[in-house]
Structures are given as structure tokens and as C-alpha cells.
Design an enzyme around this catalytic site. Structure first.
Site, PDB file in Angstrom:
ATOM      1  N   GLY A 141      23.536  72.782 -37.068  1.00  0.00           N
ATOM      2  CA  GLY A 141      24.304  72.534 -35.862  1.00  0.00           C
ATOM      3  C   GLY A 141      23.497  71.732 -34.857  1.00  0.00           C
ATOM      4  O   GLY A 141      22.299  71.499 -35.033  1.00  0.00           O
ATOM      5  N   HIS A 142      24.185  71.305 -33.878  1.00  0.00           N
ATOM      6  CA  HIS A 142      23.588  70.578 -32.765  1.00  0.00           C
ATOM      7  C   HIS A 142      23.935  71.324 -31.508  1.00  0.00           C
ATOM      8  O   HIS A 142      25.008  71.900 -31.408  1.00  0.00           O
ATOM      9  CB  HIS A 142      24.197  69.184 -32.663  1.00  0.00           C
ATOM     10  CG  HIS A 142      23.454  68.151 -33.398  1.00  0.00           C
ATOM     11  ND1 HIS A 142      23.098  66.974 -32.832  1.00  0.00           N
ATOM     12  CD2 HIS A 142      23.001  68.125 -34.658  1.00  0.00           C
ATOM     13  CE1 HIS A 142      22.453  66.236 -33.726  1.00  0.00           C
ATOM     14  NE2 HIS A 142      22.391  66.923 -34.850  1.00  0.00           N
ATOM     15  N   GLY A 143      23.075  71.255 -30.574  1.00  0.00           N
ATOM     16  CA  GLY A 143      23.402  71.847 -29.284  1.00  0.00           C
ATOM     17  C   GLY A 143      22.838  70.971 -28.194  1.00  0.00           C
ATOM     18  O   GLY A 143      22.289  69.893 -28.451  1.00  0.00           O
ATOM     19  N   PHE A 145      20.305  71.495 -26.640  1.00  0.00           N
ATOM     20  CA  PHE A 145      18.850  71.466 -26.676  1.00  0.00           C
ATOM     21  C   PHE A 145      18.256  70.708 -27.842  1.00  0.00           C
ATOM     22  O   PHE A 145      17.074  70.411 -27.857  1.00  0.00           O
ATOM     23  CB  PHE A 145      18.308  72.898 -26.683  1.00  0.00           C
ATOM     24  CG  PHE A 145      18.539  73.581 -25.382  1.00  0.00           C
ATOM     25  CD1 PHE A 145      17.706  73.347 -24.311  1.00  0.00           C
ATOM     26  CD2 PHE A 145      19.619  74.411 -25.212  1.00  0.00           C
ATOM     27  CE1 PHE A 145      17.938  73.951 -23.099  1.00  0.00           C
ATOM     28  CE2 PHE A 145      19.855  75.015 -23.995  1.00  0.00           C
ATOM     29  CZ  PHE A 145      19.013  74.787 -22.933  1.00  0.00           C
ATOM     30  N   GLY A 146      19.021  70.442 -28.804  1.00  0.00           N
ATOM     31  CA  GLY A 146      18.478  69.729 -29.953  1.00  0.00           C
ATOM     32  C   GLY A 146      19.241  70.067 -31.210  1.00  0.00           C
ATOM     33  O   GLY A 146      20.443  70.298 -31.175  1.00  0.00           O
ATOM     34  N   GLN A 147      18.495  70.112 -32.301  1.00  0.00           N
ATOM     35  CA  GLN A 147      19.149  70.334 -33.586  1.00  0.00           C
ATOM     36  C   GLN A 147      18.732  71.690 -34.145  1.00  0.00           C
ATOM     37  O   GLN A 147      17.644  72.163 -33.870  1.00  0.00           O
ATOM     38  CB  GLN A 147      18.708  69.270 -34.585  1.00  0.00           C
ATOM     39  CG  GLN A 147      18.624  67.860 -34.034  1.00  0.00           C
ATOM     40  CD  GLN A 147      17.759  66.964 -34.881  1.00  0.00           C
ATOM     41  OE1 GLN A 147      18.187  66.508 -35.925  1.00  0.00           O
ATOM     42  NE2 GLN A 147      16.546  66.703 -34.446  1.00  0.00           N
ATOM     43  N   LYS A 163      15.468  75.857 -34.641  1.00  0.00           N
ATOM     44  CA  LYS A 163      16.013  75.040 -33.546  1.00  0.00           C
ATOM     45  C   LYS A 163      14.905  74.087 -33.118  1.00  0.00           C
ATOM     46  O   LYS A 163      13.823  74.538 -32.704  1.00  0.00           O
ATOM     47  CB  LYS A 163      16.419  75.963 -32.413  1.00  0.00           C
ATOM     48  CG  LYS A 163      17.249  75.353 -31.324  1.00  0.00           C
ATOM     49  CD  LYS A 163      17.919  76.518 -30.557  1.00  0.00           C
ATOM     50  CE  LYS A 163      18.592  76.131 -29.292  1.00  0.00           C
ATOM     51  NZ  LYS A 163      19.279  77.270 -28.670  1.00  0.00           N
ATOM     52  N   ASP A 261      26.307  82.393 -21.341  1.00  0.00           N
ATOM     53  CA  ASP A 261      27.081  81.439 -22.145  1.00  0.00           C
ATOM     54  C   ASP A 261      27.720  82.134 -23.342  1.00  0.00           C
ATOM     55  O   ASP A 261      27.679  81.626 -24.465  1.00  0.00           O
ATOM     56  CB  ASP A 261      26.187  80.272 -22.598  1.00  0.00           C
ATOM     57  CG  ASP A 261      27.016  79.085 -23.077  1.00  0.00           C
ATOM     58  OD1 ASP A 261      28.229  79.042 -22.775  1.00  0.00           O
ATOM     59  OD2 ASP A 261      26.472  78.211 -23.768  1.00  0.00           O
TER      60      ASP A 261
HETATM   61  N1  LIG Z   1      20.389  81.511 -36.334  1.00  0.00           N
HETATM   62  C1  LIG Z   1      21.272  80.594 -36.685  1.00  0.00           C
HETATM   63  N2  LIG Z   1      21.780  80.583 -37.917  1.00  0.00           N
HETATM   64  C2  LIG Z   1      22.700  79.656 -38.288  1.00  0.00           C
HETATM   65  N3  LIG Z   1      23.142  78.695 -37.479  1.00  0.00           N
HETATM   66  C3  LIG Z   1      22.663  78.654 -36.224  1.00  0.00           C
HETATM   67  C4  LIG Z   1      21.708  79.592 -35.763  1.00  0.00           C
HETATM   68  N4  LIG Z   1      21.415  79.307 -34.486  1.00  0.00           N
HETATM   69  C5  LIG Z   1      22.149  78.241 -34.167  1.00  0.00           C
HETATM   70  N5  LIG Z   1      22.902  77.843 -35.198  1.00  0.00           N
HETATM   71  C6  LIG Z   1      23.846  76.722 -35.221  1.00  0.00           C
HETATM   72  O1  LIG Z   1      23.369  75.709 -34.362  1.00  0.00           O
HETATM   73  C7  LIG Z   1      24.304  75.481 -33.314  1.00  0.00           C
HETATM   74  C8  LIG Z   1      23.561  75.185 -32.041  1.00  0.00           C
HETATM   75  O2  LIG Z   1      22.767  76.314 -31.725  1.00  0.00           O
HETATM   76  P1  LIG Z   1      22.585  76.819 -30.238  1.00  0.00           P
HETATM   77  O3  LIG Z   1      23.900  77.198 -29.684  1.00  0.00           O
HETATM   78  O4  LIG Z   1      21.518  77.859 -30.215  1.00  0.00           O
HETATM   79  O5  LIG Z   1      22.063  75.481 -29.598  1.00  0.00           O
HETATM   80  P2  LIG Z   1      22.121  75.057 -28.104  1.00  0.00           P
HETATM   81  O6  LIG Z   1      21.486  73.732 -28.028  1.00  0.00           O
HETATM   82  O7  LIG Z   1      21.527  76.132 -27.269  1.00  0.00           O
HETATM   83  O8  LIG Z   1      23.670  74.990 -27.887  1.00  0.00           O
HETATM   84  P3  LIG Z   1      24.474  74.931 -26.517  1.00  0.00           P
HETATM   85  O9  LIG Z   1      24.749  73.493 -26.319  1.00  0.00           O
HETATM   86  O10 LIG Z   1      25.714  75.731 -26.798  1.00  0.00           O
HETATM   87  O11 LIG Z   1      23.640  75.534 -25.460  1.00  0.00           O
HETATM   88  C9  LIG Z   1      25.147  76.733 -33.254  1.00  0.00           C
HETATM   89  O12 LIG Z   1      26.425  76.455 -32.777  1.00  0.00           O
HETATM   90  C10 LIG Z   1      25.165  77.184 -34.681  1.00  0.00           C
HETATM   91  O13 LIG Z   1      26.165  76.513 -35.392  1.00  0.00           O
END
Ligand SMILES: Nc1ncnc2c1ncn2[C@@H]1O[C@H](COP(=O)(O)OP(=O)(O)OP(=O)(O)O)[C@@H](O)[C@H]1O
Length: 943
Positions: A141-143, A145-147, A163, A261
Site C-alpha cells: 500500500g501507499h500512504g 508517509f510513503g510506501q 513502511k 485517524d
Molecule cells: N501491517 C500491515 N500489513 C499489511 N498491509 C499494511 C500494513 N500496514 C499498512 N499496510 C498497507 O499500507 C497502507 C498504508 O499504510 P498506512 O495507513 O500505515 O500508511 P500511511 O502513510 O500512514 O497512510 P495514511 O495516508 O492513511 O496516513 C494501508 O492502507 C495498508 O493497505
């Protein structure tokens, strides 16, 4: 042909046939064949059944590895036979990029233009301390904060999710908060992993990127709902998930941590344990309850009224989000899909039949944006109003809002046909073919659900139930619901787990308290001026409380713009961040002495006085907030507006929210247009489905007594103090049906959908189109999904849930379209008659996956559009996803113990050096076929 055999597996050897093939080989080549020879099975002679009386052999399907894998098996050896001079070199293999764009522009070519580390399949992320290697296999996934990458850890024979934070100071800092908070929650509050919070395994810096290793989880709840075609999940599952989420929330409340969140995307399934569980992820926006600084938090659909209004907030905001999630799990659609904040508020008021209490409206920062004052300046009148519970504030009409803001507010479609909460729940279509007693039972549970939701989506945060209170509700406990629930009043702080006291190590600051050491040996080195992470900067705001190792300091080029981890008085201190490790935040006095974690005297110099929460040490670096610092993300001029450390202060937007508020960490700023969702047709809608079900189910739709009289099992929802902060206000009368509702099922109303006060014509205008309520909706996202992944995941999930009927029949495992399977299955996870969207069989446009590991069926087969050139849902070039995960080419036994160690610590966590330490109770990672889905990124939902 290959797919059908007599049950003999490819791996089985056929000695006699091998001999035959050997004897037929020429003498000159026999020596070569000793070292290699083709698989006997490939050349097995055909043996027709000659005896016509013989019983026909049972043919059965054997699922094998993909064609490409089989055709290329032993290809190197074959090449070498053909050309002895042929030498295979792995380096010459074309790289398969997982990151997009994949052009190296920054960080010596390691990062792309978005500051993301450019990942390829088999890329190694190395923890330089422990030498542990994380081999990237896929992107999860992407968020913001990164990948998040799925990585193989050879040492432990297991997969983890890593992450990889963008190589930007503020992101880095913010991610440290996640490490800190999660480590605290895991180690201090939930050492036995019983509270449904993701486990953090490791963290390190690689190529200037902070990498955080988590336990690998599966799909998120939004994906699950999507998989269910946006129909609600069965009440038993909603109840199960509610119970588990509440356990997590109770723990967070106990720890004084606000998630900030909570949404379906941040709740992931964990099928490695049976029965399957959920886990809460993404603590990147979390903060301490007594250090609430950012005002712009929570994803819009799940945003609480107090946050929306800019009022002080507490852990109660997570309870609001939780209520929204529970409703969404039941309905399959968000309860408040506000297209804008105004629209959000409008929906809340309409559905809940009330408004935020006056004590909030009087003080909230944004009240004038949404409300007009209609109270009197006359004191007597005011008191009279107060006595009669009339509000002094009235929400603006759309026109008034437009006039005041000089722009029209975005307003989304109505999906619930202007119904109130009671009607929405009771009228939601029932599952087909329910026996009468089941209908009665479900209608009772629905009443309990309404009562439950009322305590959660309560405008007044002071009256909103706490996690502990909510967890005792009959909806959660499964006890019969007989009357409105009255929670036992709670003392301000009621621990739910062991009463863990955080060590307040002298000078340890919140890092220590969080189980992290700022003083990892060999880390506190001097400044490395060449590194972007080592810039020494003056702290520009004397007397403020900086952000040591917590949120990144960001001030849009105003002094702290590039600083992170600023702390102290400008005249005395400099702060810098060390990329040598996440604990490498160093504070140097001008004398050059590292003060962090060393000198108690420093505390006095810093005049620290606040804080007693987790991660805060009253005597240490108290003003440093875990995840929040008023000195961050806003220009210094605004600091003064935020009073130090007082609970519930609101302030600037969270760095992850701030695109609308000027922070470069805003969701949009994270640089992706991926996951933008387009409208695509629902073939059904709430109304039409209901109509269908009303005829097909013979009135299984609940009836609403619009006149306020209830029949059968009626409940009055007007009496509870927690429910009606303002409902006596004439302005806020319920629009439909009041709060008196029937049990939802009455045999006398079996055919009375139309007579229930439910306006069909209106409803037909309200097609629940996810493209409307989900700004990121796009069929392209679906096109990129691997249906076999989904089906496998779902069946795993169903198994884990011990549910009788799988959502997807098992034959999808050999590549049959999920869509058709889902629609054919007798699905116990869903209510059949909910809003349905159906997929026409699409073109099978995607090229076969070149993964060579697990079989997979491209999802494009089941989607309405051709997938040939559709971009990845991650906005990448169309990289073929290979399911290296639970169906990877590793033996079951290899999924053994996950021995990833804790980050380095001094006193708190265990040393990464000790291999035999397990994190949490699940040492065993059992093999599961469940894939990890890409999460929906709802940047639009954060606006
Ligand atoms: N422990 C995990 N196991 C499997 N997939 C994960 C896990 N953690 C994160 N992901 C995948 O990665 C994606 C992004 O993770 P996360 O929400 O932690 O990132 P973020 O950058 O904090 O996102 P946001 O923009 O919502 O703040 C999640 O939506 C999920 O699909």
C-alpha cells in the site's frame, strides 16, 4: 491437458519412465543428463484405457504453478545444454520496479521525485545494526508517509510489512511518533497482544529512509466491504469487529492516546490467527490526549463534531469515528459521507436529529463558519432559552453558508433518503430467506445497534460513551436488548489493562517512556553536515516546547522549515536529527554536550513542567509531545496562540492533513493522484434494493412508525440523557418518525414498505454510488486487484470466522471470476438485499502475471473495463503483482517463528540482538493464502 491429470502431482517421480528416457539418450549426451534431465512427467507416455469395462479413472483438477513458471522451469540449465558457454548472471535480470515513478532523481538517485525510495522486487532493506535484511517482494500500500512493502525476512522465515517513510524531514519526524506510540502501546500496555493493535517489530534507517517493520496483516475493512459489493456485513461480524476495535480503543484510552485517524482503511484483518481478528494500524496521526495540538485531524467521513468545529478534543473523537465505522460495516456505506465539512455537519444534524451542544458552539473556533447566533443578548431570554433547552445557534443554510464563505459548499448525494438513524438501520434490507424467528431476532439486534450507535455518534463528547462503557452494551455482549442502555458512569480514568506506569527515567524524555532510547550507543554522534538529516539548526522560538523526536517540525520555511526535532531555547540549544537511527535525535547545547538522556540538569534549563502521560516525563522533557508540537508546522507567530500542554488544545493542522492548511505533508501533497475513484454505476440502490426485497422478502423490511407510535417491540429513544443533548430544541426536531421506532419487524407490516413513510421517489434519486461518496473511487483500482487474492482472502477469512458459507466459493481458487461467484454464493457475511453493484464481465485484458510463484487470476476478468493499460491503483506503471505472500513458494514449515526483535532500547524494549525474543503472543505465522490489499487512499476524505 496439463491441468487435468490422474491426480499424480508433477513432483512425483516415475522411475521406470526415467530409465526409459535415459536408455534412449545417446552416449555422448548421457554424461550431461546425469546432472540434469527433464522431468519424467513431461514425457510420460500416454496410456489409454484399453479395458472398456474398467472403471473410468477419476479425473480431478490439479492447480499447478502458472504456465510461465512451468515453461521456464530449468531454463538456465536448458540454455547451458544448448550452449555450454552460456553463463547466467542475476544482475542482468531486468528490474521489476514497485515504486512509481521509478526514475531516480533525489538522494543520489535512490529516491524518485516524491522522495520515495525506488523499490524493485528483491530489493534489500538492511537494518545496519542487526544486519537483518528485509527482501522486498511486493507493495502492500501507499500512504501519506510513503510506501508499505511486503518483505521477506530470511532470518526468521517470515514475511513482514515494512513502511518506508519518504525521505523528508517532517515525514520522518511524524513517523517517529508512530514508532514511539506504537512501541509504547505494544510493550507497555499490551505485551500479550490482546488488544488488536498492530505489532511493531523493528525500525531502522536505510538510505535515509526510516523503515518500520510491522506484523503482516491482510485486507482492510473498507476492502472487505467493497468485496461484499458495498453491502453491509452480517450483524454477528459487525458485533465481533466492534468488540475487538473497542478493546483497542480501551487500551488507547488507558494509555491516553488518541488515534486521530480511525477509519475502515486503518483496520486490517489478521487471518494468521483463528478465528480471524482485526487490528488497528496507522498511528502516524496519533497523539497524546494531553497534547492535542493539531486541529485538522481525522478523515472527513469519520471526523467528530468537536474536531470539525475546532473545539478541544479527547479520546472521545475516536469513539465518534468508531460509531461511524460500526454503522458503515452494517450499511456498507458511510453514515456521513460529507462532500465538504459543511455537508458533513448537515448530514450529522439530519441523521442524528440534534446539533452540538451550546457549550461547544460558544467556544469552538469554527462555530461562525457553520452556525448563526439566534440567541438573545437579553439575559432573561437567554436563561429561558437555556431552561427550555433551546439552542442559541442555528446551522446555516446552504445559501447562508455560501454567502458567508463566498463559495458554495460541496454537497453530496443523499444515500439514506433523509432518514434518521433509526430509520436507516431498521429499514436496511434484511437478508433473504430468513425464517420469521430469525427476522424477529435480527430486528431486536438492530434495535440494540441503534441504541449502541446513539451512544457513539453523540454530539456531546462529554456524554459520548467511553470504550469501556460501550463494550458493555448488549449489542457487543450479545445479551438481549430490552431497554435503552445506561452505562455505568465512569471515573475520569478507568484502566482496562494492567495499570502500567511509564518509567520516568531522568532525562529519558518521552523516548524513554515510549520504550525508545534516544541514547543508543554509538548513535549520538556528532553532526554530519553533508547529510540533509544532519543539518544543525538554531531553534528559533525561545521558550516554546519543541518536538524532540516527535512530530517533525515544520514551519514552511520559517526558520524551522527544515528543522525537525527542535527543542529548547534558541540561545542555548541546537537540535538536529541523526539519520543514524530513529533514536538518534540529538540535542546539543551550544557547548556541544549531548543533553538528551544524559543530564538531568538540562531539564531545569529547559524549564519543563508539563505532561504526565505516556511518553512524557514531568520532570524531563514534558513539553515535548508525542506527536504534537505547537512549534511544528506553523509559523512561530502562531505559537503563542496555543497554551502549553493544556489538554484538548487545538492548534494547527496535523502535518498529515495540512494541504488545505498549508502543510506540505497534506495528503494531496504526498503527490499521488492514484486511487481517485470514478463514478460507476450501482445497479442497485438502497431504495430499489429495498423495493425488491420488500416484494421478494415479503415485508422483511422494518417499518417505521412515522406518527411516533410504535408497534411491537418499540423503543423510545428520547429519554436517555446521552442521546438527546439538544433534541428538545424546536429547531432540531427529528425530521422523520421521531425516535420512536418499532422493532424493525412486524408481521402486520410485512407488505408496508410504501406505507412506512419512506418516500420512494426521493430514494430513487439517491443512488448509493460509491463514486460519489468516495472521492478516490476508481474502477482502475478494482482493475488492478487480484481476484484470486480476494477470493482466497475471503475464504480464509470466512474460515477464520467459522462462518458456514464462504463468501466466494472455493472454485474461485482456480481462477473463476469472483464477481459471479460472489453473486451466486449464499453469503452469510452479507445481507443480500443491500445496495448492489454488479460487474459485467469485462475483457480479459491484462497480461499474465510473470511471477512464477503463486497462481493468480487477474482481476480484470471481472471488471467492467478493459485493464490493458490502466495504471496501477498505486499510480505506478502497470507492474504485475505477484502473490508472493501466503501462497509463495515457501513450504509451510518455513512460516515458523517470527523472531524479529524489538528496536534498540535502554530499559524499555528488548534488544534487537537477542534472537529468541518474540514479539507478542503470536510467534507462529501460519501460512495463509490471504493477500494483502492495497488500501484505499482517501485524500479527498481528509479535506
Ligand atoms: N501491517 C500491515 N500489513 C499489511 N498491509 C499494511 C500494513 N500496514 C499498512 N499496510 C498497507 O499500507 C497502507 C498504508 O499504510 P498506512 O495507513 O500505515 O500508511 P500511511 O502513510 O500512514 O497512510 P495514511 O495516508 O492513511 O496516513 C494501508 O492502507 C495498508 O493497505
Amino acid at each position: 491437458m496439463d491441468e487435468v491429470c490422474t491426480g499424480r502431482r508433477e513432483e512425483e517421480s516415475l522411475p521406470q519412465e526415467s530409465e526409459a528416457s535415459e536408455s534412449s539418450t545417446s552416449a555422448s549426451s548421457s554424461s550431461r543428463l546425469i546432472s540434469w534431465r527433464p522431468r519424467a512427467l513431461a514425457f510420460r507416455p500416454c496410456s489409454p484405457i484399453l479395458d472398456t469395462n474398467a472403471k473410468p479413472q477419476h479425473l480431478r483438477v490439479v492447480v499447478r504453478r502458472p504456465l510461465v513458471a512451468r515453461l521456464t522451469k530449468d531454463i538456465v540449465e536448458i540454455y547451458q545444454i544448448c550452449n555450454p558457454k552460456f553463463h547466467y548472471s542475476e544482475e542482468l535480470n531486468p528490474k521489476r520496479f514497485l515504486t512509481s515513478p521509478s526514475t531516480g532523481l533525489l538522494n543520489d538517485g535512490c529516491d524518485n521525485a516524491n522522495s520515495d525510495l525506488i523499490l524493485t522486487v528483491n530489493y534489500s532493506l538492511v537494518n545496519s545494526d542487526t544486519k537483518r535484511r528485509y527482501i522486498v517482494k511486493d507493495i502492500l500500500g501507499h500512504g501519506t508517509f510513503g510506501q508499505v512493502a511486503k518483505c521477506w525476512v530470511e532470518e526468521t522465515n517470515s514475511f513482514v510489512a515494512v513502511k518506508i517513510i519518504k525521505n523528508l524531514p517532517a515525514y520522518y519526524q511524524q513517523a517517529l511518533v508512530e514508532v514511539s506510540i506504537l512501541t509504547t502501546l505494544n510493550k507497555k500496555f499490551d505485551p500479550e497482544d490482546k488488544h488488536h493493535i498492530v505489532r511493531i517489530y523493528d525500525y531502522f534507517v536505510y538510505q535515509r529512509h526510516l523503515c518500520i517493520a510491522f506484523e503482516l496483516l491482510e485486507t482492510n475493512l473498507y476492502e472487505l466491504i467493497k468485496l461484499n459489493h458495498f453491502r453491509g456485513l452480517s450483524l454477528s461480524i459487525v458485533q465481533l469487529f466492534s468488540k475487538q476495535i473497542l478493546r483497542g480503543l480501551a487500551l488507547m484510552k488507558d494509555a491516553g492516546i488518541i488515534h486521530c485517524d480511525l477509519k475502515p482503511e486503518n483496520i486490517l484483518l489478521c487471518t494468521s490467527v483463528k478465528p480471524a481478528e482485526i487490528k488497528i494500524i496507522d498511528f502516524g496521526s496519533a497523539c497524546m490526549e494531553d497534547r492535542t495540538v493539531y486541529s485538522y485531524i481525522q478523515s472527513r467521513y469519520y471526523r467528530s463534531p468537536e474536531v470539525l468545529l475546532g473545539y478541544q478534543y479527547t479520546t472521545a473523537i475516536d469513539m465518534w469515528s468508531f460509531g461511524c465505522i460500526v454503522a458503515e460495516l452494517f450499511l456498507g456505506l458511510p453514515l456521513f459521507p460529507g462532500a465538504s465539512e459543511f455537508d458533513l455537519l448537515r448530514r450529522m444534524i439530519k441523521i442524528l436529529g440534534g446539533q452540538p451542544p451550546d457549550y461547544i458552539l460558544r467556544k469552538a473556533k469554527n462555530t461562525s463558519k457553520f452556525f448563526k447566533f439566534i440567541g438573545s443578548i437579553n439575559r432573561e431570554e437567554r436563561e429561558e432559552n437555556h431552561r427550555s433547552n433551546c439552542s442559541m445557534y442555528q446551522v446555516l443554510t446552504e445559501e447562508e453558508y455560501a454567502a458567508r464563505e463566498s463559495k458554495k459548499p460541496s454537497v453530496g448525494k443523499e444515500y439514506f433518503n433523509h432518514m434518521n438513524l433509526e430509520a436507516i438501520v431498521t429499514k436496511y434490507p434484511y437478508r433473504k430467506n430468513l425464517a420469521e424467528e430469525e427476522l424477529v431476532k435480527e430486528s431486536q439486534v438492530r434495535l440494540a445497534l441503534i441504541d449502541f450507535l446513539r451512544g457513539l455518534v453523540e454530539f456531546d463528547p462529554a456524554k459520548r460513551w467511553s470504550p469501556l462503557q460501550a463494550s458493555k452494551h448488549p449489542f457487543v455482549t450479545g445479551e438481549p436488548f430490552t431497554c435503552p442502555y445506561k452505562p455505568v458512569p465512569e471515573t475520569p480514568h478507568m484502566p482496562v489493562s494492567q495499570n502500567v506506569k511509564v518509567d520516568h527515567h531522568p532525562a529519558g524524555g518521552h523516548w524513554f517512556a515510549a520504550g525508545l532510547s534516544p541514547n543508543i550507543s554509538g548513535r549520538n554522534r556528532g553532526v554530519m553536515p553533508n547529510s540533509p538529516h544532519y543539518q544543525l539548526m538554531s531553534y528559533v522560538h525561545p521558550g516554546s516546547y519543541g518536538s524532540l523526536g516527535s512530530h517533525g517540525s515544520y514551519s514552511e520555511g520559517l526558520g524551522l522549515g527544515s528543522s525537525y526535532g527542535s527543542y529548547g531555547d534558541s540561545s542555548n540549544f541546537h537540535a538536529f536529527y541523526s539519520p543514524a537511527g530513529p533514536s538518534g535525535m540529538n540535542i546539543y547545547a551550544q557547548s556541544g554536550i549531548s543533553i538528551l538522556g544524559n543530564s538531568p540538569d538540562t531539564r531545569r534549563i529547559m524549564q519543563l513542567s508539563h505532561g504526565n502521560g505516556i511518553g512524557f516525563s514531568p520532570g524531563n522533557f514534558a513539553p515535548m509531545s508525542l506527536g504534537s508540537s505547537p512549534s511544528q508546522f506553523t509559523p512561530p507567530s502562531s505559537y503563542s496562540q496555543i497554551s502549553a500542554g493544556s489538554p484538548g488544545q487545538y492548534g494547527p493542522p496535523s502535518p498529515v492533513r495540512g494541504n488545505c492548511h498549508g502543510s506540505p505533508l497534506g495528503k494531496m501533497a504526498s503527490g499521488s493522484n492514484y486511487n481517485r475513484r470514478k463514478n460507476w454505476a450501482f445497479q442497485g440502490n438502497f431504495q430499489s434494493q429495498e423495493t425488491i426485497s420488500s416484494s421478494s422478502c415479503q415485508g422483511h423490511i422494518a417499518d417505521i412508525n412515522t406518527s411516533g407510535q410504535s408497534e411491537g417491540n418499540s423503543s423510545s429513544f428520547g429519554s436517555q440523557s446521552h442521546r438527546q443533548p439538544n433534541t428538545s430544541t424546536s429547531t432540531w426536531r427529528l425530521q422523520q418518525g421521531g425516535r420512536n421506532i418499532t422493532s424493525g419487524y412486524s408481521s402486520s407490516h410485512m407488505h408496508t414498505v410504501q406505507g412506512s413513510g419512506y418516500d420512494k421517489s426521493e430514494a430513487s434519486n439517491s443512488l448509493p454510488d460509491p463514486g460519489d461518496w468516495d472521492p478516490n473511487y476508481s474502477e482502475e483500482l478494482l482493475l488492478q486487484e487480484d481476484s484470486s487474492d480476494m477470493s482466497i482472502m475471503t475464504s480464509e477469512f470466512m474460515k477464520g470466522m467459522h462462518l458456514s458459507q464462504p463468501l466466494v466459493s472455493s472454485d474461485t481458487l482456480i481462477g473463476v471470476g469472483i464477481s459471479s461467484r460472489i453473486s451466486n454464493a449464499n453469503v452469510s457475511i452479507q445481507r443480500h438485499d443491500g445496495p448492489v453493484q454488479s460487474f459485467s464481465p469485462g475483457e480479459a485484458g491484462s497480461s499474465p502475471a510473470i511471477h512464477g510463484y503463486a497462481q493468480m487470476t487477474n482481476h480484470s476478468y471481472f471488471m467492467p473495463h478493459s485493464a490493458q493499460s490502466s495504471p496501477s491503483r498505486l499510480g505506478q506503471q502497470p507492474v504485475q503483482r505477484h502473490n508472493l505472500g501466503r501462497s509463495a513458494p515457501f513450504r509451510d514449515g518455513e512460516w515458523s517463528h517470527l523472531n524479529v526483535q524489538a528496536p534498540q532500547y535502554s530499559g524499555g524494549l528488548r534488544s534487537p540482538g537477542s534472537k529468541d525474543i518474540h514479539w507478542g503472543r503470536r510467534g507462529n505465522y501460519s501460512v495463509s493464502n490471504a493477500p494483502a490489499f492495497h488500501g484505499r487512499k482517501d485524500y479527498g476524505r481528509n479535506a
